[in-house]
Design a protein around this motif. Structure first.
Motif, PDB file in Angstrom:
ATOM      1  N   SER A 153      71.761  51.729   2.401  1.00 39.55           N
ATOM      2  CA  SER A 153      72.291  53.056   2.106  1.00 39.55           C
ATOM      3  C   SER A 153      73.278  52.989   0.933  1.00 39.55           C
ATOM      4  O   SER A 153      73.894  51.937   0.680  1.00 39.55           O
ATOM      5  N   ARG A 164      75.740  48.623  10.669  1.00 37.10           N
ATOM      6  CA  ARG A 164      75.707  49.887  11.397  1.00 37.10           C
ATOM      7  C   ARG A 164      76.790  49.915  12.487  1.00 37.10           C
ATOM      8  O   ARG A 164      76.956  48.963  13.251  1.00 37.10           O
ATOM      9  N   TYR A 178      68.146  53.428   6.850  1.00 41.74           N
ATOM     10  CA  TYR A 178      69.211  54.392   7.160  1.00 41.74           C
ATOM     11  C   TYR A 178      68.615  55.793   7.112  1.00 41.74           C
ATOM     12  O   TYR A 178      67.541  56.020   6.521  1.00 41.74           O
TER      13      TYR A 178
END
Length: 430
Positions: A396, A355, A381
């Motif tokens: 993701s 992230r 996510y």
């Protein structure tokens, strides 16, 4: 191709390469494979099973487990009668975990004559006594008591633990209600103990005899601890207190407060334990407070703290041979990831978050020539940035795409583990 056209030995060799989940799936394909797999005990060595809702298990179910010689079981929301049932069908259990235990005693543990590893976690009722541990004193090698409350006194509990002279691992996690002035009252009685995990919430200053008392009677050996984990740590310590820990190789500190006090006690620990191979720090002071004390012997380092890029430069100089690095900084790691290939060229395992890290920085990890395993710690996510409260607990699509690109750059040399890669096997798979 019918099963009979190939020898059993060949099928068993093929099955030996399968993970647990795939072995369970193969059992469901046909009766021949089911019988073949169940008769081959070596294929199930190390297999762990989670049991719940005991009323749903029939005789065929237990017979299947007995055939496979299942020796590791976790019981969820169990009671005493379930222990007796287990002892009848799986008498050869050597590892047992009781999670969310619903009874006030565990006396029926005496029925398991081969039990070596025992874990009791999240007990709903107070354990009235732990006298059953006395009966296991010659066989138990690992004992974990986590989030368990006791109706008996601390001296009674420690007396029972002191009898377990074969212990190599002990975990005792509690809410602070267990008042134990020092650990020197029972540690010298456990000559084989290598791994200790202890809750420290009740200690402010560690007395000089906290780990080992110089006044111990003749015949007690020095501590042989090689791994120490301290939970909820916020205690002052001196180098004299730490002298008995000369064999320590692995240290894990989980601090009690996210806002630390005026003194960084971790400096004393690191200054006293210059032979550490592994260090794990969660919370407490920022890395800058103790980075200059890191021993050069470190091969593994876990940092869940506040840190800056310049701190990593110091780490690379203090621990030049680092092979395992786990980074979960309190602030964004976007400006840290790009430094790793240059600062830690010997890394074999790396754990980070994706992230807020750019794709270019993430793909630079391909420059780590010795990297074998990359663990991406992102647990979820948001599919729609406009609705951040709606989250999905898996990697993701974009992250999976970047990981695929990284694998291509490394010629699939690196194994990448994500949160979605993990699976838990339960009795429903049997």
């Amino acid at each position: 191709m019918p099963v009979s056209q190939l020898p059993e030995e060949l099928w068993l060799h093929v099955f030996s390469f399968l993970p647990w989940k795939d072995k369970l799936n193969v059992r469901c394909t046909c009766s021949d494979f089911k019988q073949l797999l169940d008769r081959s005990r070596p294929l199930w060595r190390g297999f762990s099973l989670v049991l719940r809702h005991f009323s749903q298990y029939n005789r065929s179910f237990w017979h299947s487990l007995a055939q496979r010689h299942i020796s590791r079981v976790a019981v969820c929301s169990g009671k005493r009668k379930h222990l007796r049932q287990l002892s009848v069908h799986l008498p050869a259990l050597d590892s047992l975990r009781l999670d969310d235990w619903r009874s006030d005693g565990v006396d029926d543990l005496k029925l398991f004559h081969l039990l070596r590893r025992l874990s009791i976690t999240n007990s709903c009722n107070q354990l009235k006594n732990v006298d059953s541990l006395f009966l296991l004193r010659h066989q138990l090698t690992q004992l974990s008591l986590c989030k368990v409350t006791f109706a008996c006194s601390a001296p009674h509990i420690l007396t029972a633990i002191s009898q377990l002279t074969s212990l190599t691992l002990l975990r005792l996690h509690h809410d602070g209600s267990l008042r134990v002035p020092t650990l020197s009252g029972f540690l010298p009685h456990l000559p084989r103990l290598k791994h200790l995990s202890w809750t420290m919430i009740a200690y402010k200053t560690l007395p000089g005899d906290f780990f080992f008392s110089p006044a111990q009677p003749t015949g007690f050996r020095a501590l042989q601890l090689s791994e120490l984990q301290l939970l909820n740590y916020d205690a002052a310590v001196t180098q004299e207190v730490l002298q008995p820990l000369s064999h320590l190789k692995n240290l894990s500190i989980f601090h009690l407060y996210s806002v630390p006090g005026p003194t960084c006690h971790l400096q004393t620990w690191l200054a006293s334990l210059q032979q550490l191979c592994s260090l794990s720090v969660h919370g407490g002071h920022c890395l800058a407070e103790y980075v200059d004390f890191l021993p050069a012997s470190l091969l593994s380092l876990t940092l869940c703290v506040d840190l800056q890029p310049e701190d990593l430069h110091v780490v690379s100089h203090r621990a030049p041979h680092l092979e395992h690095l786990h980074l979960e900084p309190w602030t964004s790691s976007s400006n840290l990831i790009r430094l790793l290939p240059q600062l830690f060229p010997h890394l074999r395992r790396l754990s980070i978050r994706h992230r807020n890290v750019s794709d270019d920085d993430f793909l630079q990890l391909a420059q780590l020539q010795h990297l074998e395993t990359l663990e991406v710690l992102d647990a979820f996510y948001a599919p729609d940035p406009r609705h951040t409260t709606r989250i999905v607990y898996q990697a993701s699509p974009h992250l999976l795409q970047v990981i695929s690109h990284l694998k291509t750059l490394t010629d699939h040399r690196v194994q990448v583990i994500t949160n979605s890669s993990r699976c838990i096997l339960t009795c429903s798979c049997v």
